[in-house]
Design a protein around this motif. Sequence first.
Motif, PDB file in Angstrom:
ATOM      1  N   VAL A  27       0.801  -1.208   0.148  1.00  0.00           N
ATOM      2  CA  VAL A  27       0.155   0.130  -0.019  1.00  0.00           C
ATOM      3  C   VAL A  27       0.764   1.111  -0.216  1.00  0.00           C
ATOM      4  O   VAL A  27       0.584   1.947  -0.744  1.00  0.00           O
ATOM      5  CB  VAL A  27      -1.040  -0.168   1.189  1.00  0.00           C
ATOM      6  N   THR A  28       1.807   1.391   0.649  1.00  0.00           N
ATOM      7  CA  THR A  28       2.618   2.468   0.948  1.00  0.00           C
ATOM      8  C   THR A  28       3.262   2.950  -0.456  1.00  0.00           C
ATOM      9  O   THR A  28       3.395   3.976  -0.802  1.00  0.00           O
ATOM     10  CB  THR A  28       3.841   2.526   1.976  1.00  0.00           C
ATOM     11  N   LEU A  29       3.701   1.973  -1.295  1.00  0.00           N
ATOM     12  CA  LEU A  29       4.568   2.258  -2.533  1.00  0.00           C
ATOM     13  C   LEU A  29       3.407   2.902  -3.439  1.00  0.00           C
ATOM     14  O   LEU A  29       3.860   3.745  -4.268  1.00  0.00           O
ATOM     15  CB  LEU A  29       4.840   0.975  -3.222  1.00  0.00           C
ATOM     16  N   ILE A  30       2.021   2.871  -3.159  1.00  0.00           N
ATOM     17  CA  ILE A  30       1.323   3.457  -4.070  1.00  0.00           C
ATOM     18  C   ILE A  30       0.566   4.881  -3.450  1.00  0.00           C
ATOM     19  O   ILE A  30       0.358   5.624  -4.129  1.00  0.00           O
ATOM     20  CB  ILE A  30       0.082   2.288  -4.680  1.00  0.00           C
ATOM     21  N   GLN A  79       1.912  -1.471 -12.017  1.00  0.00           N
ATOM     22  CA  GLN A  79       0.952  -2.088 -12.814  1.00  0.00           C
ATOM     23  C   GLN A  79      -0.130  -1.215 -12.446  1.00  0.00           C
ATOM     24  O   GLN A  79      -1.001  -0.450 -13.188  1.00  0.00           O
ATOM     25  CB  GLN A  79       0.654  -3.363 -12.593  1.00  0.00           C
ATOM     26  N   ILE A  80      -0.541  -1.136 -10.825  1.00  0.00           N
ATOM     27  CA  ILE A  80      -1.711  -0.373 -10.459  1.00  0.00           C
ATOM     28  C   ILE A  80      -1.341   1.153 -10.822  1.00  0.00           C
ATOM     29  O   ILE A  80      -2.688   1.772 -11.193  1.00  0.00           O
ATOM     30  CB  ILE A  80      -1.764  -0.735  -8.888  1.00  0.00           C
ATOM     31  N   MET A  81      -0.354   1.853 -10.894  1.00  0.00           N
ATOM     32  CA  MET A  81      -0.081   3.187 -11.124  1.00  0.00           C
ATOM     33  C   MET A  81      -0.224   3.448 -12.552  1.00  0.00           C
ATOM     34  O   MET A  81      -0.095   4.588 -12.877  1.00  0.00           O
ATOM     35  CB  MET A  81       1.250   3.810 -10.506  1.00  0.00           C
ATOM     36  N   GLN A  82       0.053   2.409 -13.266  1.00  0.00           N
ATOM     37  CA  GLN A  82      -0.239   2.433 -14.760  1.00  0.00           C
ATOM     38  C   GLN A  82      -1.764   2.420 -15.378  1.00  0.00           C
ATOM     39  O   GLN A  82      -2.090   2.145 -16.251  1.00  0.00           O
ATOM     40  CB  GLN A  82       0.709   1.625 -15.506  1.00  0.00           C
ATOM     41  N   GLY A  83      -2.569   2.089 -14.048  1.00  0.00           N
ATOM     42  CA  GLY A  83      -4.018   1.831 -14.450  1.00  0.00           C
ATOM     43  C   GLY A  83      -4.376   0.603 -14.976  1.00  0.00           C
ATOM     44  O   GLY A  83      -5.425   0.059 -15.435  1.00  0.00           O
ATOM     45  N   GLN A  84      -3.384  -0.545 -14.585  1.00  0.00           N
ATOM     46  CA  GLN A  84      -3.852  -1.911 -14.876  1.00  0.00           C
ATOM     47  C   GLN A  84      -3.695  -2.874 -14.003  1.00  0.00           C
ATOM     48  O   GLN A  84      -3.612  -3.996 -13.923  1.00  0.00           O
ATOM     49  CB  GLN A  84      -2.297  -2.376 -15.860  1.00  0.00           C
ATOM     50  N   GLY A  85      -4.012  -2.133 -12.666  1.00  0.00           N
ATOM     51  CA  GLY A  85      -4.260  -2.980 -11.452  1.00  0.00           C
ATOM     52  C   GLY A  85      -5.467  -3.820 -11.447  1.00  0.00           C
ATOM     53  O   GLY A  85      -6.529  -3.294 -11.991  1.00  0.00           O
ATOM     54  N   ARG A  86      -5.895  -4.462 -10.460  1.00  0.00           N
ATOM     55  CA  ARG A  86      -7.273  -4.934 -10.215  1.00  0.00           C
ATOM     56  C   ARG A  86      -7.725  -3.772  -9.770  1.00  0.00           C
ATOM     57  O   ARG A  86      -7.584  -3.157  -8.943  1.00  0.00           O
ATOM     58  CB  ARG A  86      -7.066  -6.195  -9.126  1.00  0.00           C
ATOM     59  N   GLU A  87      -9.144  -3.992  -9.858  1.00  0.00           N
ATOM     60  CA  GLU A  87      -9.941  -2.763  -9.638  1.00  0.00           C
ATOM     61  C   GLU A  87     -10.318  -2.773  -7.961  1.00  0.00           C
ATOM     62  O   GLU A  87     -10.263  -1.655  -7.224  1.00  0.00           O
ATOM     63  CB  GLU A  87     -11.552  -3.044  -9.958  1.00  0.00           C
ATOM     64  N   ASP A  88     -10.382  -3.847  -7.439  1.00  0.00           N
ATOM     65  CA  ASP A  88     -10.493  -3.973  -5.862  1.00  0.00           C
ATOM     66  C   ASP A  88      -9.449  -3.291  -5.197  1.00  0.00           C
ATOM     67  O   ASP A  88      -9.558  -2.405  -4.373  1.00  0.00           O
ATOM     68  CB  ASP A  88     -10.781  -5.374  -5.433  1.00  0.00           C
ATOM     69  N   ILE A  89      -8.096  -3.692  -5.427  1.00  0.00           N
ATOM     70  CA  ILE A  89      -7.052  -2.980  -4.869  1.00  0.00           C
ATOM     71  C   ILE A  89      -6.830  -1.651  -4.999  1.00  0.00           C
ATOM     72  O   ILE A  89      -6.441  -0.584  -4.419  1.00  0.00           O
ATOM     73  CB  ILE A  89      -5.773  -3.645  -4.949  1.00  0.00           C
TER      74      ILE A  89
END
Length: 425
Positions: free
Chosen positions: A91-94, A258-268
């Motif tokens: 979590v902290t990374l994002i 990946q999450i910060m590129q908009g490619q993460g799972r929606e839930d996280i």
Amino acid sequence: MRAVDLIQKKRDGKRLTKEEINWLISAYAAGTVPDYQMSAFAMAVYFRGMTMQETRDLTFAMVETGEHVDLSAIAGIKTDKHSTGGVGDKVTLILAPLVASFGVPVAKMSGRGLGHTGGTLDKLESVKGYRVELSQNEFIKQVQDIGLAVIGQSDKLVKADKMLYALRDVTATVDTIPLIASSVMSKKIAAGADSILLDVTVGEGAFMKTVAEAEKLAETMVELGEEVGRKTVAVITDMSQPLGQAVGNRLEVLEALQIMQGQGREDISRFICSLAQIMLSLAGVEKPLAAILQHLTDGSALKKFEEMVAAQGGNLEDLYRPSSARVVTEVFASESGYISDLPALDFALFAMKLGAGRAVKTDRLDYETGLVFDKKVGDAVQKGERLARIYSQEKLGENQLTEFKKNVKIMRVQRIPKEIIKIIS
Ligand code: URA
């Protein structure tokens, strides 16, 4: 005073005075009370507990065993965040760059993995060159320049916690509310931020196994923070399954990217945006979730993260390099249904044996190994579909694979997991 008398008093379920707690903690930090007496004391606290007043005295006594960070040179309301520990908790990374992308300064000190839980510093150190040790001046200057720094806790801060945590880790005295609350809050108070978001994890992969225990820990910590004038909010969050998809240092950094590129799972992604909304609000910035999601996925958070990595000496090319683990084993479903359980602790221990975590403090980590789940609790799965990938340096034995598969529980009925269970402020 004598340590033995204070151990006996707590062993017999009596209350310690402020003077007694101050004496014990300062003598321990000074090295005149040895580890074996402090271990006995921690075990007495484990069984007998502490009153709120004792926990308060313990916390403030611990703060005084080190320096206080002065963040006043940084303009604005400084926010901090702390998790009580989890599996796959990136979590902290994002969250830190996401909050910083709104102009709210984040000056964060993070820790290493403890017990079965992972640590942000270890994840960041999987990036070649990333420096986790900055001087206080460098730390403050970086937050002034780019609004964000994530570094290791200085040795000069809360010496008693450094010593006591290492001891608790090997004496089975971590999971007790007064010791967790004082450990977390002494560090947060000394670290100097104006407002604090506490992520109190609950479930199989956390130190608190029930929501009732997590609530009590959260309330204790919120009270300690408010008492010293820091705006403090705690969220109780689910750690019954690993957080997100990856467990393991480099793999978690890649998932964060990946999450910060908009490619993460929606839930996280949604979960992290909800935390960001609370953290921003603590700094007086009210934003709708849609605006936060926009910053998470349009590259604003990623840009901040890259700026931080570069400012702390990390190599941006290395940041995007895939895991270099030698063997990737794919695990497929042997039946159709819904994933009903992914027991976080079992998978944390599995990943630890691959080298992703430390069994003892002196263990060297293998940053490249770990697990990536294609399916999470609540997801539908067809027989033959891929459930997960295991990154290791050696080929897995049959027993290891069987153990892994046994832990992925599939049922006919769908269970929807909760992420934020409760907010306490
Ligand atoms: N995290 C901490 O910093 N301290 C604890 O005691 C438990 C989790």
